[in-house]
Design a protein around this motif. Structure first.
Motif, short mmCIF file in Angstrom:
data_model
loop_
_atom_site.label_atom_id
_atom_site.label_comp_id
_atom_site.label_asym_id
_atom_site.label_seq_id
_atom_site.Cartn_x
_atom_site.Cartn_y
_atom_site.Cartn_z
N UNK A 63 49.98 -59.34 70.47
CA UNK A 63 51.13 -58.44 70.38
C UNK A 63 51.81 -58.28 71.73
N UNK A 64 51.02 -58.09 72.78
CA UNK A 64 51.59 -57.84 74.10
C UNK A 64 52.27 -59.07 74.69
N UNK A 65 51.87 -60.26 74.25
CA UNK A 65 52.49 -61.48 74.77
C UNK A 65 53.66 -61.96 73.92
N UNK A 66 53.90 -61.32 72.78
CA UNK A 66 55.01 -61.70 71.89
C UNK A 66 56.28 -61.01 72.39
N UNK A 67 57.34 -61.76 72.67
CA UNK A 67 58.57 -61.13 73.19
C UNK A 67 59.20 -60.15 72.21
N UNK A 68 58.91 -60.28 70.91
CA UNK A 68 59.47 -59.36 69.92
C UNK A 68 58.71 -58.04 69.85
N UNK A 69 57.47 -58.01 70.30
CA UNK A 69 56.64 -56.81 70.15
C UNK A 69 56.04 -56.30 71.45
N UNK A 70 56.12 -57.09 72.52
CA UNK A 70 55.40 -56.76 73.74
C UNK A 70 55.74 -55.40 74.33
N UNK A 71 57.00 -54.97 74.21
CA UNK A 71 57.42 -53.70 74.81
C UNK A 71 57.72 -52.63 73.76
N UNK A 72 57.29 -52.87 72.52
CA UNK A 72 57.58 -51.92 71.45
C UNK A 72 56.32 -51.15 71.02
N UNK A 73 56.51 -49.92 70.60
CA UNK A 73 55.47 -49.12 69.95
C UNK A 73 54.21 -48.98 70.82
N UNK A 74 54.41 -48.93 72.13
CA UNK A 74 53.27 -48.90 73.04
C UNK A 74 52.70 -47.49 73.24
N UNK A 75 53.47 -46.46 72.91
CA UNK A 75 53.00 -45.07 73.06
C UNK A 75 52.40 -44.63 71.73
N UNK A 76 51.08 -44.51 71.70
CA UNK A 76 50.37 -44.42 70.44
C UNK A 76 49.78 -43.03 70.18
N UNK A 77 49.71 -42.70 68.88
CA UNK A 77 48.97 -41.54 68.39
C UNK A 77 47.94 -42.09 67.40
N UNK A 78 46.69 -41.74 67.58
CA UNK A 78 45.63 -42.27 66.73
C UNK A 78 45.86 -41.94 65.26
N UNK A 79 45.42 -42.83 64.40
CA UNK A 79 45.37 -42.59 62.95
C UNK A 79 43.91 -42.38 62.56
N UNK A 80 43.65 -41.35 61.78
CA UNK A 80 42.29 -41.06 61.36
C UNK A 80 41.99 -41.55 59.96
N UNK A 81 42.95 -41.43 59.07
CA UNK A 81 42.78 -41.85 57.68
C UNK A 81 44.03 -42.57 57.22
#
Length: 336
Positions: free
Chosen positions: A99-117
């Motif tokens: 994901x981090x090496x893909x130019x389409x996704x590398x800089x997207x959605x990097x600030x995360x909130x955990x999912x529990x369920x």
């Protein structure tokens, strides 16, 4: 990331639920155990507005990388925790590297909130988001179009549209770093939320849940090169099958759960035998009588037990066990 989150069940008492809506390129929380934001400020806004342990509905966008059958459809619901981090904290390392090496996704959605369920809408029942939530979406173009905002930081669903989600048939699926349960019993989301149990955030084991309800008997068969699987010679296993006998409300979903529990490999389970149509056995006690009869018959025919309800047996032995199981279940139903 240590610690534990206790999440009680949710009772709505007729009131519309508070559910947020966002879009993504897919829905696979087993590998993507978080909700991501490209801008930290959007994450901060969402956390302030959504409160503790929010429910977030995910619909699949029309992006070319999204799975085509799900594009524009609601795929599942996440229950978020309180742990924050980067996307690399909530996905497998090899996936993060891609994901981090893909130019389409590398800089997207990097600030995360955990999912529990996570709950996945039963395949084939994913509603088009334009029919489910037209007011939340707004018009497709121009003023009042909320789609970009929804994809960027989410939007609280309109009450009547959020209420519709409670009737969707869902199953619980595992979350990377969160709850590891694979639930094979489809039920409305309202029932799943009301009976949701505490969620351990540590290393909870993988389990398969089923409550009491009408059941099918089934036999699963393992497909693949069995000598490699069992570490034996080809000649020793000629004409034999690795099989599991049991009962479930939904054998197809139970089979899916077993396959999801396995690493990616050349072996897959399939449903070899089950009764067609609605579950024919009234409850677990009737079905269990059938399961016990199948195991007993396999032992009489000298099938090799592999632990639990797993056996190495010939097709003829498994067919005999299947007939014995059905007969025993019918007898138990009459006596019950």
């Amino acid at each position: 990331m240590a610690g534990e989150n206790r999440l009680p069940g949710v009772a709505f008492d007729g009131a519309p639920p508070v559910i947020w809506l966002t879009s993504a390129w897919g829905f696979d929380p087993q590998y993507w155990g978080y909700l991501g934001f490209t801008k930290e400020s959007d994450r901060a806004w969402f956390l302030k507005e959504a409160g503790e342990n929010p429910l977030v509905a995910i619909y699949v966008s029309d992006n070319a990388k999204a799975p085509e059958p799900l594009r524009g459809r609601l795929a599942g619901i996440l229950r978020l925790g309180s742990q924050l981090g980067t996307n690399g904290d909530f996905m497998p390392k090899d996936l993060y590297q891609r994901v981090s090496s893909d130019p389409d996704t590398g800089n997207r959605w990097t600030h995360a909130v955990q999912a529990l369920q996570a709950w996945k809408v039963l395949p084939g029942h994913e509603p088009p988001i334009t029919e489910l939530a037209p007011l939340t979406l707004g018009p497709s173009t121009g003023k009042g179009n909320n789609r970009q905002t929804i994809g960027r930081r989410g939007r609280r669903m309109e009450p009547d549209e959020a209420r519709k989600l409670l009737d969707l048939p869902v199953v619980e699926v595992p979350v990377y770093g969160g709850r590891r349960t694979e639930d094979t019993e489809p039920a409305p989301l309202s029932a799943k939320l009301a009976t949701s149990r505490a969620v351990a955030r540590s290393t909870s084991p993988y389990t398969v849940d089923e409550d009491d309800s009408p059941k099918h008997l089934y036999i699963l068969r393992l497909n693949g090169h069995l000598p490699h699987f069992l570490g034996r010679a080809d000649a020793e296993l000629a004409g034999l099958m690795v099989a599991k006998v049991g009962y479930s409300k939904a054998p197809d979903l139970r089979c899916h759960a077993f396959n999801r529990a396995m690493p990616a490999c050349a072996f897959r389970w399939e449903v070899w035998k089950t009764e067609p149509g609605d579950p024919p056995h009234a409850d677990w006690s009737v079905a269990q009588a059938g399961e016990e009869a199948m195991k007993q018959r396999l032992e009489e025919l000298q099938a090799e037990p592999l632990g639990g309800e797993f056996y190495l047996a010939s097709e003829a032995s498994l067919l005999a066990a299947w007939r014995a199981g059905q007969a025993a279940a019918k007898t138990a139903a009459k006596e019950g």
